[in-house]
Design a protein around this motif. Structure first.
Motif, PDB file in Angstrom:
ATOM      1  N   ALA A   1     -56.370 155.726  89.708  1.00  0.00           N
ATOM      2  CA  ALA A   1     -56.436 156.745  88.655  1.00  0.00           C
ATOM      3  C   ALA A   1     -55.267 156.670  87.689  1.00  0.00           C
ATOM      4  O   ALA A   1     -55.401 157.012  86.511  1.00  0.00           O
ATOM      5  N   PHE A   2     -54.121 156.211  88.160  1.00  0.00           N
ATOM      6  CA  PHE A   2     -52.919 156.283  87.341  1.00  0.00           C
ATOM      7  C   PHE A   2     -52.364 154.916  86.948  1.00  0.00           C
ATOM      8  O   PHE A   2     -51.234 154.816  86.487  1.00  0.00           O
TER       9      PHE A   2
ATOM     10  N   THR B   1     -55.809 163.178  83.014  1.00  0.00           N
ATOM     11  CA  THR B   1     -56.502 162.238  83.885  1.00  0.00           C
ATOM     12  C   THR B   1     -57.912 162.751  84.171  1.00  0.00           C
ATOM     13  O   THR B   1     -58.083 163.892  84.593  1.00  0.00           O
TER      14      THR B   1
ATOM     15  N   ASN C   1     -55.507 158.788  81.316  1.00  0.00           N
ATOM     16  CA  ASN C   1     -55.979 158.113  82.513  1.00  0.00           C
ATOM     17  C   ASN C   1     -57.424 158.509  82.803  1.00  0.00           C
ATOM     18  O   ASN C   1     -57.798 159.676  82.645  1.00  0.00           O
ATOM     19  N   TYR C   2     -58.230 157.560  83.247  1.00  0.00           N
ATOM     20  CA  TYR C   2     -59.585 157.902  83.674  1.00  0.00           C
ATOM     21  C   TYR C   2     -60.127 156.805  84.580  1.00  0.00           C
ATOM     22  O   TYR C   2     -59.727 155.645  84.513  1.00  0.00           O
TER      23      TYR C   2
ATOM     24  N   THR D   1     -56.488 167.114  86.357  1.00  0.00           N
ATOM     25  CA  THR D   1     -57.450 166.023  86.476  1.00  0.00           C
ATOM     26  C   THR D   1     -58.857 166.585  86.441  1.00  0.00           C
ATOM     27  O   THR D   1     -59.180 167.485  87.202  1.00  0.00           O
TER      28      THR D   1
END
Length: 280
Positions: free
Chosen positions: A255-256, A65, A88-89, A11
């Protein structure tokens, strides 16, 4: 700055230098640590092309992410890359389709109205840019709380005083300098709102050294991020508290997940004499 989380998933956390960034990053480190991540630090660049290359490099290394604090240069293209790659972001306080942010406009309106109720009439805003057209900006909220004529009451910091080698010192010097300009052009100024607390501390230093004005009585000052230097310092300066724990939790929790979202938190005004504070 960039935080690089790695273990089960990599991440990336990008951030500009922000007075409220460090506590959020610490909370995020703990939050992601509970999910099995560890953290490393990298440096972002002021060249958008270099930042985009960094993002591609991190993706090639397996990152899926990204958490962006502030707005890295090249932000729009970075978001397009992440969307295209289906990664993901989450962004914090930047204009993205998946963001967590703090709304300062409500706090600005409350502070302006509070100062007006105290009989202050000549209010000024010291800001980094003249961002009046953005509905959620402090400039827009300042103008809406006063009038369209408030545009002439917005002073910008001297960018030549900014130094990447010492952010706090340069912010302090910018606050000192802009306060000098405001009071020389408008000696009847009785309230100044600054972008952040360090700027306000610089302004307070100028006032105490060069005028007979009593801060908290003759002239009111406000910052925006509840810095310890203001909380425990010698000058009565109004400030705002950002709910860092809730912000960090919202970033980690979202986040996910898929889809777009806009999660908004309100800044809590903390008045100069601490007699009252409330969330607007």
């Amino acid at each position: 700055r960039l935080f690089f989380f790695k273990d089960r998933v990599n991440t990336e956390i990008y951030s500009l230098d922000r007075h409220d960034a460090l506590p959020i990053l610490l909370q995020l480190t703990e939050g992601f640590k509970e999910l099995g991540y560890s953290a490393n630090l990298q440096t972002m660049d002021r060249d958008p092309k270099n930042n985009i290359e960094t993002v591609h490099s991190m993706i090639d290394r397996g990152c899926d992410t990204f958490i962006m604090i502030g707005s890295p240069f090249g932000m729009e293209e970075i978001e397009n890359i992440l969307i295209k790659r289906q990664l993901n972001y989450v962004s914090y306080n930047s204009n993205c389709h998946r963001q967590v942010r703090v709304d300062s406009s409500c706090a600005i309106a409350e502070i302006v109205n509070h100062f007006l109720a105290l009989g202050k009439k000549n209010l000024f805003l010291a800001n980094r840019s003249l961002d009046i057209e953005n509905p959620g900006s402090r400039c827009r909220a300042f103008c809406d709380a006063l009038s369209n004529e408030a545009r002439d009451r917005i002073f910008l910091f001297d960018k030549k005083l900014f130094s990447e080698n010492d952010y706090d010192r340069s912010y302090f010097e910018q606050g000192y300098e802009v306060t000098s300009r405001i009071l020389k052009e408008h000696p009847d100024a009785d309230a100044i709102l600054y972008l952040s607390d360090i700027y306000a501390m610089g302004g307070a230093k100028y006032i105490s050294e060069n005028t007979s004005l009593r801060i908290g009585q003759d002239i009111m000052l406000t910052g925006f991020n509840n810095n310890p230097a203001v909380r425990f310092g010698p000058f009565p300066i109004t400030t705002c508290h950002h709910p860092v724990d809730k912000i960090a939790a919202a970033i980690v929790d979202n986040a996910f997940i898929g889809g777009e979202f806009d999660i908004v938190f309100k800044a809590e005004v903390i008045y100069d004499n601490f007699y009252n504070s409330k969330q607007c």
